[in-house]
Design a protein around this motif. Structure first.
Motif, PDB file in Angstrom:
ATOM      1  N   GLU A   1       0.819  -1.214   0.000  1.00 13.06           N
ATOM      2  CA  GLU A   1       0.000   0.000   0.000  1.00 13.06           C
ATOM      3  C   GLU A   1       0.850   1.260   0.000  1.00 13.06           C
ATOM      4  O   GLU A   1       0.504   2.247  -0.661  1.00 13.06           O
ATOM      5  CB  GLU A   1      -0.954  -0.023   1.201  1.00 13.06           C
ATOM      6  CG  GLU A   1      -2.035  -1.089   1.072  1.00 13.06           C
ATOM      7  CD  GLU A   1      -3.156  -0.897   2.070  1.00 13.06           C
ATOM      8  OE1 GLU A   1      -3.055   0.039   2.910  1.00 13.06           O
ATOM      9  OE2 GLU A   1      -4.136  -1.664   2.007  1.00 13.06           O
TER      10      GLU A   1
ATOM     11  N   SER B   1       0.552   3.550  -3.443  1.00 11.38           N
ATOM     12  CA  SER B   1       0.021   4.894  -3.161  1.00 11.38           C
ATOM     13  C   SER B   1       1.019   5.954  -3.593  1.00 11.38           C
ATOM     14  O   SER B   1       0.652   6.973  -4.209  1.00 11.38           O
ATOM     15  CB  SER B   1      -0.288   5.035  -1.665  1.00 11.38           C
ATOM     16  OG  SER B   1      -1.322   4.159  -1.260  1.00 11.38           O
TER      17      SER B   1
ATOM     18  N   ALA C   1      -4.897   4.729  -3.597  1.00  9.51           N
ATOM     19  CA  ALA C   1      -4.013   5.714  -2.976  1.00  9.51           C
ATOM     20  C   ALA C   1      -4.535   5.969  -1.560  1.00  9.51           C
ATOM     21  O   ALA C   1      -5.524   6.684  -1.375  1.00  9.51           O
ATOM     22  CB  ALA C   1      -3.980   7.009  -3.782  1.00  9.51           C
ATOM     23  N   ARG C   2      -3.910   5.335  -0.590  1.00  8.75           N
ATOM     24  CA  ARG C   2      -4.323   5.489   0.798  1.00  8.75           C
ATOM     25  C   ARG C   2      -3.879   6.855   1.319  1.00  8.75           C
ATOM     26  O   ARG C   2      -2.683   7.120   1.448  1.00  8.75           O
ATOM     27  CB  ARG C   2      -3.712   4.388   1.654  1.00  8.75           C
ATOM     28  CG  ARG C   2      -4.065   2.974   1.216  1.00  8.75           C
ATOM     29  CD  ARG C   2      -5.548   2.697   1.358  1.00  8.75           C
ATOM     30  NE  ARG C   2      -5.868   1.310   1.050  1.00  8.75           N
ATOM     31  CZ  ARG C   2      -7.095   0.861   0.856  1.00  8.75           C
ATOM     32  NH1 ARG C   2      -8.119   1.705   0.932  1.00  8.75           N
ATOM     33  NH2 ARG C   2      -7.306  -0.420   0.581  1.00  8.75           N
TER      34      ARG C   2
END
Length: 494
Positions: free
Chosen positions: A87, A91, A210-211
């Motif tokens: 992630e 991201s 996209a965290r």
């Protein structure tokens, strides 16, 4: 094998793969320019390096420090949670893609509109725009560094540079001039970047997400290094661009080639020191011991090579053509920076891994603000030599503050040992110079300093073992040692 020893060996091993990647880049560059200058003249080198410099400068301006910031989290989560690792990686990739695509497209539009600024033509803006967009793929260099798989980074550099040479030379031969030469670099970015992209997809999968919370962490960490990183980028590439703007393409080519050769020598140390950031970020304790040990080993490796470059740098420069011997003084001045940049870089990465962002900022400013000021003063007067002097003086200016900060975190540099490390190859280089030895014999004489380091205790058995374990398993190393025990015991007594 102790934890520190194993950690240093892994960092050294990965650092050497980065170095070989640098060698692939620089050797291919020498081959590239050697043929291009024979086919189309030396002015193309200046136009191409100025275009690449513009693209690199813009890419540094918009990076926001995320390439450094993300390494803290990739290094941390690689050994703890691959899901978190993925992630953070994707991201960051999507953020960089969005920003670089917007800015690169703006440069393309400037070129399409026919805008010229000083020596910079519309075509240079167009090509720089493409390079800015493709710099998104530079994230995968940070990815390989974070997982210490820089051997794959080397393979990608090798394949990419082969594509660059074949395509770029063909286009220049077909009459496309510097556009063809820059196209080779564009293909290099595409090929090497796609190898990294595909490796990451295979290893952790691709996530089109996209965290926001992770991007916030990466950008927050990145901003701490963005300002000094930006100033460093300005310090590096303003040298190229200022020389081009003040004295034209030929002088720019001299500086560019001298800097490339300087990188071949200094990257042996800086490639290892650079990996301290992701590795130290993964540790809970002992960071200062590993940073100090890495600096000690890199000084042993680099110092004799610096003297070889100072004394015989004209030899590789002359391969490009007799006119490039004029870059010898520029190379000599740059080489003086080889030692201080290792110390400053190690302290900076140690402090960054600890999370003292303010000190990271100050170290970068101490090094690079003097460079930019000196560029403005010295480049108009001395052109490439002035740019080299500005670069080196900036590195020296940062030493006192870096040592002060490092000492607060337990980082130690033995000044007496550094003097001894400098003195041994200095004596052999002085003998080679005074007696007018041929460059091959003279280089061998300087290389004998490595043996002298062992005999004098400047390279210990522990040091040598850590270096050897970077390339051999403990089992193989013990087997090899049993075969050459007498020689090793002579070189490394005690």
């Amino acid at each position: 094998m102790g934890e520190d020893q194993g950690g240093v060996s892994r960092v050294v091993r990965a650092g050497f793969w980065i170095y070989w990647s640098s060698i692939a880049n620089n050797v291919s560059g020498f081959i590239y320019w050697l043929i291009i200058t024979k086919v189309a003249g030396s002015e193309i080198l200046g136009l191409t390096s100025a275009t690449i410099g513009l693209a690199t400068l813009v890419s540094g301006l918009i990076d926001l420090g995320v390439l450094a910031g993300v390494q803290r989290f990739l290094g941390k989560w690689w050994v703890r949670d691959r899901g978190e690792f993925a992630e953070y990686l994707w991201s960051t990739f999507l953020l960089k893609l969005a920003v670089n695509l917007a800015v690169g497209s703006a440069l393309l539009l400037i070129g399409v509109a026919g805008v010229s600024i000083s020596h910079y033509t519309p075509r240079m803006f167009e090509l720089a725009g493409v390079l800015v967009i493709l710099s998104t793929l530079g994230l995968f260099g940070a990815y390989f560094s974070s997982i210490l798989r820089t051997d794959i980074l080397f393979i990608s550099s090798l394949v990419g540079n082969t594509a660059k040479i074949l395509a770029g030379l063909l286009l220049v031969w077909m009459g496309y001039g510097f556009t063809g030469a820059v196209a080779g670099f564009i293909l290099l970015n595409i090929v090497s970047g796609l190898i990294g992209f595909m490796h990451a997809v295979k290893l952790v999968g691709f996530r089109l997400v996209a965290r926001v919370e992770k991007l916030r962490e990466v950008v927050r960490a990145g901003l701490a290094s963005w300002i000094p990183g930006l100033v460093a980028m300005l310090g590096m590439w303003i040298g190229v661009l200022a020389v081009f703007g003040s004295s034209g393409a030929v002088s720019t080519g001299y500086y560019y080639v001298a800097y490339a050769l300087f990188s071949v020598i200094s990257m042996i140390g800086t490639s290892i020191v650079g990996l301290l950031l992701p590795y130290l970020s993964s540790l809970e304790e002992g960071r200062e011991r590993i940073a100090s040990r890495v600096v000690s080993l890199t000084l042993v490796l680099v110092t004799p090579l610096v003297y070889m470059g100072l004394l015989y740098g004209r030899v590789p420069l002359s391969i490009l053509g007799s006119e490039y011997v004029n870059a010898t003084p520029i190379l000599a001045v740059l080489l003086v920076a080889s030692i201080p940049i290792l110390i400053v870089g190690a302290v900076g990465n140690l402090v960054y891994a600890i999370g003292d962002y303010k000190r990271v900022l100050y170290i970068g400013l101490w090094q690079n603000i003097p460079r930019i000021i000196l560029y403005l003063i010295l480049v108009p007067l001395y052109h490439g030599l002035g740019a080299a002097a500005s670069f080196t003086l900036g590195a020296l200016a940062a030493i006192p503050y870096s040592l002060q900060v490092g000492s607060e975190y337990g980082f130690r540099v033995d000044s007496r040992r550094i003097i001894e490390l400098l003195a041994v190859p200095g004596i052999t280089a002085g003998i080679a110079y005074a007696t007018g030895l041929d460059w091959i014999i003279g280089s061998l004489l300087i290389a004998s300093s490595y043996l002298a380091y062992g005999r004098l205790g400047l390279l210990t058995r522990r040091d040598a073992r850590m270096l050897a374990l970077a390339f051999f398993s403990e089992e193989k190393l013990n087997a090899y040692y049993s075969r050459v025990k007498g020689l090793v015991d002579f070189i490394l007594p005690g």
